[in-house]
Design a protein around this motif. Structure first.
Motif, PDB file in Angstrom:
ATOM      1  N   PRO A  69      76.119   1.312 -33.142  1.00 58.84           N
ATOM      2  CA  PRO A  69      75.270   2.490 -32.958  1.00 58.84           C
ATOM      3  C   PRO A  69      74.671   2.622 -31.564  1.00 58.84           C
ATOM      4  O   PRO A  69      74.432   3.740 -31.094  1.00 58.84           O
ATOM      5  CB  PRO A  69      74.169   2.293 -34.007  1.00 58.84           C
ATOM      6  CG  PRO A  69      74.807   1.452 -35.063  1.00 58.84           C
ATOM      7  CD  PRO A  69      75.704   0.507 -34.313  1.00 58.84           C
ATOM      8  N   VAL A  70      74.407   1.492 -30.883  1.00 58.37           N
ATOM      9  CA  VAL A  70      73.844   1.572 -29.534  1.00 58.37           C
ATOM     10  C   VAL A  70      74.869   2.138 -28.557  1.00 58.37           C
ATOM     11  O   VAL A  70      74.530   2.900 -27.647  1.00 58.37           O
ATOM     12  CB  VAL A  70      73.336   0.196 -29.066  1.00 58.37           C
ATOM     13  CG1 VAL A  70      72.913   0.246 -27.606  1.00 58.37           C
ATOM     14  CG2 VAL A  70      72.160  -0.255 -29.910  1.00 58.37           C
ATOM     15  N   VAL A  71      76.135   1.783 -28.746  1.00 53.14           N
ATOM     16  CA  VAL A  71      77.190   2.364 -27.911  1.00 53.14           C
ATOM     17  C   VAL A  71      77.276   3.870 -28.154  1.00 53.14           C
ATOM     18  O   VAL A  71      77.359   4.666 -27.214  1.00 53.14           O
ATOM     19  CB  VAL A  71      78.545   1.687 -28.193  1.00 53.14           C
ATOM     20  CG1 VAL A  71      79.671   2.400 -27.427  1.00 53.14           C
ATOM     21  CG2 VAL A  71      78.499   0.216 -27.806  1.00 53.14           C
ATOM     22  N   ALA A 134      72.400  -5.294 -23.108  1.00 52.87           N
ATOM     23  CA  ALA A 134      72.439  -4.652 -21.789  1.00 52.87           C
ATOM     24  C   ALA A 134      73.734  -5.007 -21.069  1.00 52.87           C
ATOM     25  O   ALA A 134      74.385  -4.135 -20.476  1.00 52.87           O
ATOM     26  CB  ALA A 134      71.233  -5.077 -20.960  1.00 52.87           C
ATOM     27  N   GLY A 135      74.123  -6.261 -21.132  1.00 54.85           N
ATOM     28  CA  GLY A 135      75.373  -6.667 -20.482  1.00 54.85           C
ATOM     29  C   GLY A 135      76.583  -5.995 -21.089  1.00 54.85           C
ATOM     30  O   GLY A 135      77.478  -5.544 -20.376  1.00 54.85           O
ATOM     31  N   LEU A 136      76.606  -5.925 -22.417  1.00 48.35           N
ATOM     32  CA  LEU A 136      77.725  -5.273 -23.099  1.00 48.35           C
ATOM     33  C   LEU A 136      77.851  -3.818 -22.661  1.00 48.35           C
ATOM     34  O   LEU A 136      78.948  -3.352 -22.331  1.00 48.35           O
ATOM     35  CB  LEU A 136      77.521  -5.346 -24.604  1.00 48.35           C
ATOM     36  CG  LEU A 136      78.486  -4.523 -25.462  1.00 48.35           C
ATOM     37  CD1 LEU A 136      79.916  -5.002 -25.285  1.00 48.35           C
ATOM     38  CD2 LEU A 136      78.077  -4.559 -26.933  1.00 48.35           C
ATOM     39  N   LEU A 137      76.744  -3.099 -22.649  1.00 51.87           N
ATOM     40  CA  LEU A 137      76.794  -1.678 -22.282  1.00 51.87           C
ATOM     41  C   LEU A 137      77.174  -1.487 -20.822  1.00 51.87           C
ATOM     42  O   LEU A 137      77.916  -0.553 -20.479  1.00 51.87           O
ATOM     43  CB  LEU A 137      75.455  -1.009 -22.577  1.00 51.87           C
ATOM     44  CG  LEU A 137      75.316  -0.300 -23.922  1.00 51.87           C
ATOM     45  CD1 LEU A 137      76.275   0.879 -24.000  1.00 51.87           C
ATOM     46  CD2 LEU A 137      75.566  -1.234 -25.093  1.00 51.87           C
ATOM     47  N   GLY A 202      70.127  -1.578 -24.665  1.00 53.86           N
ATOM     48  CA  GLY A 202      71.002  -0.442 -24.396  1.00 53.86           C
ATOM     49  C   GLY A 202      70.376   0.544 -23.433  1.00 53.86           C
ATOM     50  O   GLY A 202      71.042   1.045 -22.512  1.00 53.86           O
ATOM     51  N   LEU A 203      69.087   0.831 -23.601  1.00 52.17           N
ATOM     52  CA  LEU A 203      68.391   1.755 -22.704  1.00 52.17           C
ATOM     53  C   LEU A 203      68.267   1.167 -21.300  1.00 52.17           C
ATOM     54  O   LEU A 203      68.369   1.893 -20.298  1.00 52.17           O
ATOM     55  CB  LEU A 203      67.015   2.096 -23.269  1.00 52.17           C
ATOM     56  CG  LEU A 203      67.012   2.885 -24.588  1.00 52.17           C
ATOM     57  CD1 LEU A 203      65.591   3.062 -25.104  1.00 52.17           C
ATOM     58  CD2 LEU A 203      67.699   4.235 -24.423  1.00 52.17           C
ATOM     59  N   LEU A 204      68.060  -0.143 -21.219  1.00 50.85           N
ATOM     60  CA  LEU A 204      68.018  -0.802 -19.914  1.00 50.85           C
ATOM     61  C   LEU A 204      69.358  -0.664 -19.201  1.00 50.85           C
ATOM     62  O   LEU A 204      69.415  -0.357 -18.003  1.00 50.85           O
ATOM     63  CB  LEU A 204      67.659  -2.278 -20.094  1.00 50.85           C
ATOM     64  CG  LEU A 204      67.698  -3.145 -18.832  1.00 50.85           C
ATOM     65  CD1 LEU A 204      66.705  -2.650 -17.786  1.00 50.85           C
ATOM     66  CD2 LEU A 204      67.411  -4.608 -19.200  1.00 50.85           C
ATOM     67  N   ALA A 205      70.437  -0.880 -19.930  1.00 46.91           N
ATOM     68  CA  ALA A 205      71.767  -0.738 -19.346  1.00 46.91           C
ATOM     69  C   ALA A 205      72.009   0.681 -18.865  1.00 46.91           C
ATOM     70  O   ALA A 205      72.585   0.897 -17.782  1.00 46.91           O
ATOM     71  CB  ALA A 205      72.840  -1.132 -20.369  1.00 46.91           C
ATOM     72  N   LEU A 206      71.569   1.654 -19.642  1.00 49.29           N
ATOM     73  CA  LEU A 206      71.741   3.057 -19.261  1.00 49.29           C
ATOM     74  C   LEU A 206      70.991   3.358 -17.966  1.00 49.29           C
ATOM     75  O   LEU A 206      71.519   4.035 -17.074  1.00 49.29           O
ATOM     76  CB  LEU A 206      71.257   3.960 -20.388  1.00 49.29           C
ATOM     77  CG  LEU A 206      71.404   5.469 -20.180  1.00 49.29           C
ATOM     78  CD1 LEU A 206      72.860   5.849 -19.961  1.00 49.29           C
ATOM     79  CD2 LEU A 206      70.827   6.212 -21.376  1.00 49.29           C
TER      80      LEU A 206
END
Length: 228
Positions: A69-71, A134-137, A202-206
């Motif tokens: 869901p984060v993706v 974060a790394g994954l995204l 996820g938001l950090l990665a974005l």
């Protein structure tokens, strides 16, 4: 262009198989490792790396192979996917994760419906989930398209070992793994915190992706055009 039912079917089946791989390899590893958790984690990691690579290659052209869901949320926020598709994507991912856990229990002659008693909590572990997600995204967003399946699989394999949480990095995975009282399980009471910190990751990665993309565009615009 695949229809929405086809894409949802791919997300359901892909998430089901992903959870079957993660939980099933954990059960097998636990059965064969004679109590050596290091050996069990190696086996669990290798199965996940190989399986995830194949699943992304197979289902990526159909649904994007989110299984997470984060993706999906990230793709919606980047306007790469329609916002109204977030809920159906998430629902089939959660359903697939649950079905994957039940399938593993059926294969290994275990009680079909069960709940994990494995505690995974604390600021260190939650920080690990932020880092893992974060790394994954960042890998998904910044890797070249033709290399993303291998890079995602390799990153998750590494993150199994360098993060304190063993890198769930996926609310659907956390949801599904609560239904298996096995090596890969997580206690239901710990799932909400995992999901919250995965969303933060996820938001950090974005934010980082947008920063890098902005700097890249600025740098490119500053390069003199020899044809001018």
């Amino acid at each position: 262009m695949y229809s929405l039912p086809q894409r949802l079917g791919a997300e359901f089946l892909g998430t089901l198989l992903l959870l079957a791989i993660v939980i099933g390899s954990g059960v097998m590893a636990e059965n064969l490792s004679a109590g050596n958790n290091g050996v069990a984690l190696i086996a669990n990691t290798l199965a996940t790396v190989f399986g995830l690579y194949i699943l992304i290659e197979v289902f990526g052209p159909i649904s994007g192979a989110h299984f997470n869901p984060v993706v999906t949320l990230t793709m919606v926020l980047l306007k790469r996917q329609a916002g109204w598709e977030f809920i159906p994507y998430t629902l089939v991912q959660l359903a697939g994760a649950f079905a994957g856990a039940v399938l593993v229990h059926q294969m290994f002659d275990m009680e079909l419906l069960q709940f994990s008693e494995k505690a995974r909590t604390g600021w260190g572990i939650w920080t690990g989930e932020i880092v893992a997600t974060a790394g994954l995204l960042l890998v998904i967003l910044m890797a070249k398209q033709e290399r993303v399946s291998g890079m995602v699989a390799c990153y998750i394999g590494a993150a199994y070992w360098f993060t304190s949480s063993t890198s769930f990095a996926n609310p659907a995975a956390a949801f599904g793994r609560q239904f298996s009282n096995s090596f890969a399980g997580i206690a239901p009471t710990d799932v909400p915190a995992y999901v919250a910190f995965e969303i933060i990751g996820g938001l950090l990665a974005l934010a980082l992706y947008k920063l890098f993309s902005h700097n890249k565009s600025v740098t490119t615009s500053q390069v003199p055009n020899p044809a001018a």
